[in-house]
Scaffold this active site. Sequence first.
Site, PDB file in Angstrom:
ATOM      1  N   ARG A  55      25.118  56.918  16.782  1.00 46.04           N
ATOM      2  CA  ARG A  55      24.360  58.077  17.249  1.00 46.04           C
ATOM      3  C   ARG A  55      24.986  58.735  18.470  1.00 46.04           C
ATOM      4  NH1 ARG A  55      21.686  54.810  14.464  1.00 46.04           N
ATOM      5  NH2 ARG A  55      22.450  53.197  15.862  1.00 46.04           N
ATOM      6  N   THR A  56      25.322  57.950  19.474  1.00 44.76           N
ATOM      7  CA  THR A  56      25.826  58.545  20.715  1.00 44.76           C
ATOM      8  C   THR A  56      27.148  59.260  20.481  1.00 44.76           C
ATOM      9  OG1 THR A  56      24.727  56.837  22.023  1.00 44.76           O
ATOM     10  CG2 THR A  56      26.489  58.082  23.091  1.00 44.76           C
ATOM     11  N   LYS A  84      47.084  47.005  23.276  1.00 42.61           N
ATOM     12  CA  LYS A  84      48.374  46.530  23.785  1.00 42.61           C
ATOM     13  C   LYS A  84      48.273  46.008  25.216  1.00 42.61           C
ATOM     14  CE  LYS A  84      50.661  50.190  21.113  1.00 42.61           C
ATOM     15  NZ  LYS A  84      51.494  51.416  21.217  1.00 42.61           N
ATOM     16  N   ARG A 105      32.164  54.826  26.658  1.00 37.97           N
ATOM     17  CA  ARG A 105      31.271  53.677  26.440  1.00 37.97           C
ATOM     18  C   ARG A 105      32.115  52.422  26.579  1.00 37.97           C
ATOM     19  NH1 ARG A 105      26.804  52.722  21.793  1.00 37.97           N
ATOM     20  NH2 ARG A 105      25.763  54.120  23.251  1.00 37.97           N
ATOM     21  N   HIS A 133      22.404  53.912  30.519  1.00 40.77           N
ATOM     22  CA  HIS A 133      22.750  54.838  29.438  1.00 40.77           C
ATOM     23  C   HIS A 133      22.032  56.152  29.758  1.00 40.77           C
ATOM     24  CE1 HIS A 133      23.904  56.485  25.721  1.00 40.77           C
ATOM     25  NE2 HIS A 133      23.483  55.554  24.874  1.00 40.77           N
TER      26      HIS A 133
END
Length: 305
Positions: A55-56, A84, A105, A133
């Site tokens: 969703r985000t 890496k 995120r 959030h």
Amino acid sequence: MSLRGRDVISLKDFSRVEIDWLLEKSDSMEAYARTGTNLLRGKMMGTLFFEPSTRTRLSFESAMMRLGGGVIGFAEPRVASVEKGENLADTVRTVENYADILVIRHPLEGAARLAADFASVPVINAGSGAEEHPTQALLDLFTIKKELGSIDGITIALVGDLRYGRTVHSLAYGLSLYKVKLHLVSPELLRMRPEVVLDIKNRIKVTETPEMEPLLPELDVLYMTRIQKERFADLAEYEKIKGSYRLNASQLRSAKDRMIVMHPLPRADEIDFEVDRTRHAKYFRQMWYGLLTRMALLASILEPG
């Protein structure tokens, strides 16, 4: 008012005046969301998602494209140079060369603020560990205002994982700027972080309880959350409390007609599918409101003067 060039790391960084202004701007985005606009034509958003998201991530990408901008980035670290061994600071300082704003995120708390410290472009926190959030909280506040007409005067219960649920931390900070009564409902093991309670309890009335059902008749908003298995270091603890709260349609018979049920999603077993068909269910409508809120945020930060 202007938010041009601003980072969005914590909801504690915003005043009520700023949030109210953003909610009004979110309301004005509906026409653009349906028809599109070139408001941010030529602007590029970089999405740095070190954790899974549906969703985000998709709502941010959709918001940017509906505003006429472009999107680059990655949805999991194994497809980026992080695999890496590249550190977060170097990733940020690289991608900012290609983007006008970064949305990040990350599983570690403090990662979004660290990214903002290194970036020369605005950074939006799309979830940092179990910390905050903020854009979810903004869309939650917008949902309440749209569905109930006002945030002031409501009684709301946040239910479930209040310890690890970054969404409820940000929402609690946001709600504390309004005249609300807040119930925090969780098992003892998942009580709201003490620092959050300490921050908000002098501004609004807060109660903590393990019982959900007795509260239902007085609530205007029931905000359900899932118990997040992935946040537990000890799975034995998770097994003890999973399924602590389950909402079904029969329980809603005692609720006010206008009471709304919200959830940041994804859900596990805490809301029965039969609740989806009731007038109270607003969690999928939240997703539409989230698009409008994120459009408003991107436009406010990036639009030319």
